[in-house]
Motif scaffolding. Sequence first.
Motif, PDB file in Angstrom:
ATOM      1  N   LEU A  78       9.503  -7.750  12.554  1.00 36.01           N
ATOM      2  CA  LEU A  78       8.616  -8.758  11.972  1.00 36.01           C
ATOM      3  C   LEU A  78       9.117 -10.182  12.188  1.00 36.01           C
ATOM      4  N   ALA A  92       6.528  -2.181  10.338  1.00 34.30           N
ATOM      5  CA  ALA A  92       6.943  -3.234   9.400  1.00 34.30           C
ATOM      6  C   ALA A  92       8.222  -2.881   8.666  1.00 34.30           C
ATOM      7  N   ASP A 110       2.461  -0.832   8.736  1.00 34.88           N
ATOM      8  CA  ASP A 110       1.278  -1.471   8.156  1.00 34.88           C
ATOM      9  C   ASP A 110       0.072  -0.817   8.808  1.00 34.88           C
ATOM     10  N   ARG A 116      -0.904  -1.212  12.781  1.00 32.38           N
ATOM     11  CA  ARG A 116      -0.598  -2.578  13.224  1.00 32.38           C
ATOM     12  C   ARG A 116       0.498  -2.552  14.300  1.00 32.38           C
ATOM     13  N   ILE A 163       1.758   2.106   5.089  1.00 34.08           N
ATOM     14  CA  ILE A 163       1.752   1.192   3.949  1.00 34.08           C
ATOM     15  C   ILE A 163       0.434   0.416   3.897  1.00 34.08           C
ATOM     16  N   ARG A 177      -7.680 -11.383   1.286  1.00 35.66           N
ATOM     17  CA  ARG A 177      -7.452  -9.980   1.622  1.00 35.66           C
ATOM     18  C   ARG A 177      -8.545  -9.050   1.119  1.00 35.66           C
ATOM     19  N   LYS A 210      -1.510   0.111  -2.685  1.00 33.20           N
ATOM     20  CA  LYS A 210      -0.962  -1.241  -2.895  1.00 33.20           C
ATOM     21  C   LYS A 210      -2.086  -2.205  -3.283  1.00 33.20           C
ATOM     22  N   HIS A 211      -1.865  -3.423  -3.674  1.00 30.66           N
ATOM     23  CA  HIS A 211      -0.636  -4.083  -4.106  1.00 30.66           C
ATOM     24  C   HIS A 211      -0.713  -4.104  -5.606  1.00 30.66           C
ATOM     25  N   ARG A 221       0.472 -16.555  -4.142  1.00 29.66           N
ATOM     26  CA  ARG A 221       0.636 -15.150  -4.534  1.00 29.66           C
ATOM     27  C   ARG A 221       2.082 -14.792  -4.872  1.00 29.66           C
ATOM     28  N   MET A 254       3.120   0.405  -3.656  1.00 26.66           N
ATOM     29  CA  MET A 254       3.789  -0.872  -3.371  1.00 26.66           C
ATOM     30  C   MET A 254       3.464  -1.856  -4.486  1.00 26.66           C
ATOM     31  N   TYR A 257       3.406  -9.153  -5.197  1.00 25.46           N
ATOM     32  CA  TYR A 257       4.242 -10.353  -5.240  1.00 25.46           C
ATOM     33  C   TYR A 257       4.176 -11.100  -6.576  1.00 25.46           C
ATOM     34  N   ASP A 289       6.726  -5.081  -2.304  1.00 24.12           N
ATOM     35  CA  ASP A 289       6.158  -5.796  -1.161  1.00 24.12           C
ATOM     36  C   ASP A 289       7.298  -6.577  -0.515  1.00 24.12           C
ATOM     37  N   TRP A 290       7.081  -6.998   0.695  1.00 22.94           N
ATOM     38  CA  TRP A 290       8.161  -7.579   1.519  1.00 22.94           C
ATOM     39  C   TRP A 290       8.713  -8.866   0.895  1.00 22.94           C
ATOM     40  N   SER A 412      -1.168  -8.903   7.884  1.00 24.61           N
ATOM     41  CA  SER A 412      -0.463  -7.653   8.177  1.00 24.61           C
ATOM     42  C   SER A 412      -1.442  -6.497   8.387  1.00 24.61           C
ATOM     43  N   GLU A 486      -4.678 -12.327   5.277  1.00 23.10           N
ATOM     44  CA  GLU A 486      -3.561 -12.413   4.348  1.00 23.10           C
ATOM     45  C   GLU A 486      -2.945 -13.802   4.438  1.00 23.10           C
ATOM     46  N   MET A 590       4.776 -16.441   4.940  1.00 20.64           N
ATOM     47  CA  MET A 590       6.150 -16.232   4.517  1.00 20.64           C
ATOM     48  C   MET A 590       7.127 -16.673   5.596  1.00 20.64           C
TER      49      MET A 590
HETATM   50  C1  BGC Z   1       2.085  -7.766   2.757  1.00 20.06           C
HETATM   51  C2  BGC Z   1       2.073  -6.259   2.694  1.00 20.06           C
HETATM   52  C3  BGC Z   1       2.654  -5.699   3.963  1.00 20.06           C
HETATM   53  C4  BGC Z   1       4.043  -6.251   4.164  1.00 20.06           C
HETATM   54  C5  BGC Z   1       4.724  -5.739   5.424  1.00 20.06           C
HETATM   55  C6  BGC Z   1       3.429  -8.308   3.135  1.00 20.06           C
HETATM   56  O1  BGC Z   1       3.316  -9.648   3.427  1.00 20.06           O
HETATM   57  O2  BGC Z   1       1.675  -8.307   1.522  1.00 20.06           O
HETATM   58  O3  BGC Z   1       0.762  -5.808   2.490  1.00 20.06           O
HETATM   59  O4  BGC Z   1       2.646  -4.310   3.907  1.00 20.06           O
HETATM   60  O5  BGC Z   1       3.964  -7.659   4.247  1.00 20.06           O
HETATM   61  O6  BGC Z   1       4.156  -6.266   6.559  1.00 20.06           O
END
Ligand code: BGC
Length: 749
Positions: A78, A92, A110, A116, A163, A177, A210-211, A221, A254, A257, A289-290, A412, A486, A590
Amino acid sequence: MKHTHSQAIPQSSHFLRSSVSTALALCLTGAIAQQPKAATDPWMDPALPPEQRAHLAVQAMTLDEKIQLVHGSGWGVLRAGAPVLPGHNGGAGFVPGIPRLHIPDINLADSAVGARMAARESRYATLLPSVLGLAATWDPEAGFLYGDVIGRELRDQGYNMSIGGGANLMREPRNGRNFEYAGEDPLLAGVEVGNLIRGVQSNHIMGDLKHYALNDQETDRNTLNVLLGHREMRETDLLAFEIANRIGQPTAVMCSYNRIEGDYACENDYTLNKVLKHDFGFKGFVLSDWNGTHSTVKAALAGLDMEQPGTVYFGEPLKHAVESGEVPAARLDDMVTRILRSLFVSGAVDDLPARRVVDPFRGRKDAAHIAEEGIVLLQNRDAALPLSKTQTGLIAVIGSHADVGVLSGGGSAQVDSPGGNAINIKEGASVWGRPVYFPSAPLEFIRQKTSQSTVQFDSGDDPKAAAALAAKAAVAIVFVHQWMSEGQDAATLSLPEKQDALVEAVASANKKTVVVLESGGPVSMPWAPRVSAILAAWYPGIGGGESIANLLFGDVNPSGKLPATFARQETDLPNPHVPGLTEKTTNNRMDAGGDAAARAARNITVDYRPEGLKVGYKWFQTEGKTPLFAFGHGLSYTTFAYSGLKVDKIKAAVTFRLQNTGDRAGDEVAQVYVTLPSSTGESFRRLVGWQRVTLAAHESKTVSITPTPELLSTFDEPSDTWKRPAGTYQVEVGAASDDLRLKATVNLR
Ligand code: BGC
């Protein structure tokens, strides 16, 4: 069993792209250096219950091995430059396994709307319609099929955990989202996502929900604090998760945030320990979550079982906390037992993924089937649709790159387009922040449907040029779009890029204007009274262009129904603006972009208490506001009649007769709503059940629908239980929340 047993997950050395951190390297070396025992270890006996196998395996593990399983291995693919470990499959997340104990690596992908990050590994993945488009099918079997496509393609690609599985309720129609989620009603969202997870897990892939929870907007978030009472949570957002968990039995959840009533969702004792694990009886593991983990002891004691993606809190710090007794050793064992149980119960240990070439034809067929059940005919004045295949003259197709493809959602959930982004193939793999089109061009399929007319395309960039083409045409089809992703919300409900003006221009040039909407969620349509027909195609997936043409020309009779209210304007919503969203806060990325420190300092509160239980259509009803298109709305090329309602006096189960009164076969989604006794303080109808019924021309059927018990109950905070109040229930049956044809009252004790 669906799949044959196979060899271990291949360990491709090219994934080792840079050196690993010392701690992790030591930990891994330790694990890999040990020779695997023969599979005679007691936990490798598939005949034993998964709980027992997990328990036996935990007893054989060292402290370091236990710690190794409760966190990820870093940002991996990532983030540029982050270490990528051997065995990492390109997804991921990655948790190295323990070969000496036959515990496989966990490779997390993901996969909200398809797998993904396939492009960077030269793989193919099917783009499904958005999850919101799935919800618009109101078809639990479509939900299962959706998950089945994801599960089988993840398996083919060598993953063992999905995920995806978003079930956040649509409290905020501008949430970036929403396309990953299943709308504004807890029953509909819970049923669709629960079945999706069943489909994923039917492939011996660990599934995820999730989430969790109340992560209902992207703006701020990572820090925002949600305020909502326990009764209101249980009857709305948490109910969607409760139903999805019951149906899907996901191996993982999951946590999100945001904060909930002060505590971060990944260290929230109430939502994790109390509600999810105790009340819902969730037996899987909770992963963050990440970068959603914020502490070691607090998070571990509140119910978090796995930190993702790295080791900041659940690596060495957790080991020390266990050694010092701050986190009881039994709690660490519980975390590991949950993770192992999930591996065993899913089949991920006994039936390792067998790589093969993904079947794109099967994926496309399944995606198209779901799209065709979920595209909603919102408006059809003077039966403008379906278009005739023997239509003569000119058909003008305008806008939204309809000459090359259909739009997909970002973030994602982004799936890579085969051959690259159809509007910029040089990009190859998708680029975060840029809209990706898939090569299923509506223009091409519209052309294929008509033998007698000429079809011409205009980009729509210049409304005057588009109007000039429309003026010459027998019919004008305008494609409009709203790209969502996202990390950002839409500032308004309006279509971006001045598309309202485009539609107005075309509609004033041609009386027969058909609008096809590709959007992440509800949008406003000030031009609705001036166009003939409107199709909501969501993000329609890899078969989208053909599916849209099939509906436009009547090869498929529309049957989708709205999973969310389309408001006329922002001022009709509980929050006229997305809380915290200003022109400076549209980017929450992020990895780059948005100013994280500034956001953290803002520390915003999102107060859902005024809206409370009244999410979506319930808000519109109690506020006396008329939406543009109501929850549950969706037209057909045929007509249906409802009659003969009977209500069971014990279970409030309803029976009625449904007839197709037209000359064309079609599906109707018959919906049952109930208003609870006034003692509950509620004065709105709730969806309690529905059925998708297929009827040949003029055919009729008797339909029986039993309400889901929680939907006839309220959550009583003092006793912390669901209670079904005694009194008079109003039962209504019909084609939409604003088109109720049959009514009855029933007294329940
Ligand atoms: C997202 C998750 C995703 C994770 C890994 C996060 O930013 O909120 O939905 O699974 O990243 O990519």
